[in-house]
Scaffold this active site. Structure first.
Site, PDB file in Angstrom:
ATOM      1  CG  HIS A   1       3.007   4.157  -7.211  1.00 33.38           C
ATOM      2  ND1 HIS A   1       2.096   3.408  -6.510  1.00 33.38           N
ATOM      3  CD2 HIS A   1       2.300   4.777  -8.192  1.00 33.38           C
ATOM      4  CE1 HIS A   1       0.889   3.545  -7.046  1.00 33.38           C
ATOM      5  NE2 HIS A   1       0.992   4.385  -8.062  1.00 33.38           N
TER       6      HIS A   1
ATOM      7  CG  ASN B   1      -0.284   0.382   2.505  1.00 31.61           C
ATOM      8  OD1 ASN B   1       0.771  -0.151   2.847  1.00 31.61           O
ATOM      9  ND2 ASN B   1      -0.886   1.289   3.242  1.00 31.61           N
TER      10      ASN B   1
END
Length: 184
Positions: free
Chosen positions: A47, A36
């Site tokens: 990310h 996550n």
């Protein structure tokens, strides 16, 4: 690539429970699946953005990219046949804040996403999240015997700086094994 400002403590706190858009396209060679987003990633929109996370160096060391990309260059990944999504969409300070129910639900959503986008390979970065989410308590690193939504499945070590079991070199070697298996 320029200098990117560090999120403030307030920006990091405000990032809890935010989600990040996937970096995905149909027919990718490899879809990497994080556990996550961390707060740093949620605050920046990138990310694996936290300094100390070894995903981007491992991607390069593993042979997937011609140079080490900065997290801000994540949208270049589909051009290399690569993408990124997460098992659980909501950001948290640590992956161990997630519940088993969240990981199980995330695994179902991931399976649907893989069916929809059709990557050749899915690489989950985090064996514990994989074991819980897919109810495979004895799963190890490397290729998995069962496919996921029509894709071949591989489990990689978590590249978080908190995972001290893997050095940048051994993490890069794990990514290189996947790279060799994909035949890219």
């Amino acid at each position: 690539m320029g200098r990117h400002p560090r999120p403030t403590r307030e920006e990091l706190a405000a990032a809890a429970d935010r989600t990040l858009p996937d970096v995905i396209a149909p027919g990718l060679d490899v879809l990497f699946v994080g556990i996550n987003p961390g707060l740093w990633s949620a605050a920046t929109g990138w990310h694996f953005a936290r300094p100390g996370n070894r995903f981007w160096p491992a991607l390069h060391r593993g042979g997937f990219t011609p140079r080490q990309l900065h997290p801000s260059e994540q949208d270049d990944l589909p051009g290399y046949g690569l993408g990124i999504t997460n098992m659980v969409a909501r950001a948290s300070a640590r992956a161990d804040e997630l519940t088993a129910a969240e990981l199980l639900a995330g695994a179902e959503l991931l399976t649907d996403k893989v069916r929809r986008y059709g990557p050749r390979w899915v690489a989950v970065v985090g064996v514990t999240a994989y074991r819980i989410g897919f109810a495979r308590p004895k799963a190890g690193f490397g290729p998995q015997p069962e496919p996921l939504g029509g894709a071949r499945l591989w489990v990689l070590p978590n590249p978080s700086g908190l995972n001290a079991h893997f050095t940048p070199v051994t993490l890069g070697a794990a990514f290189a094994e996947l790279h060799a298996a994909t035949g890219r």
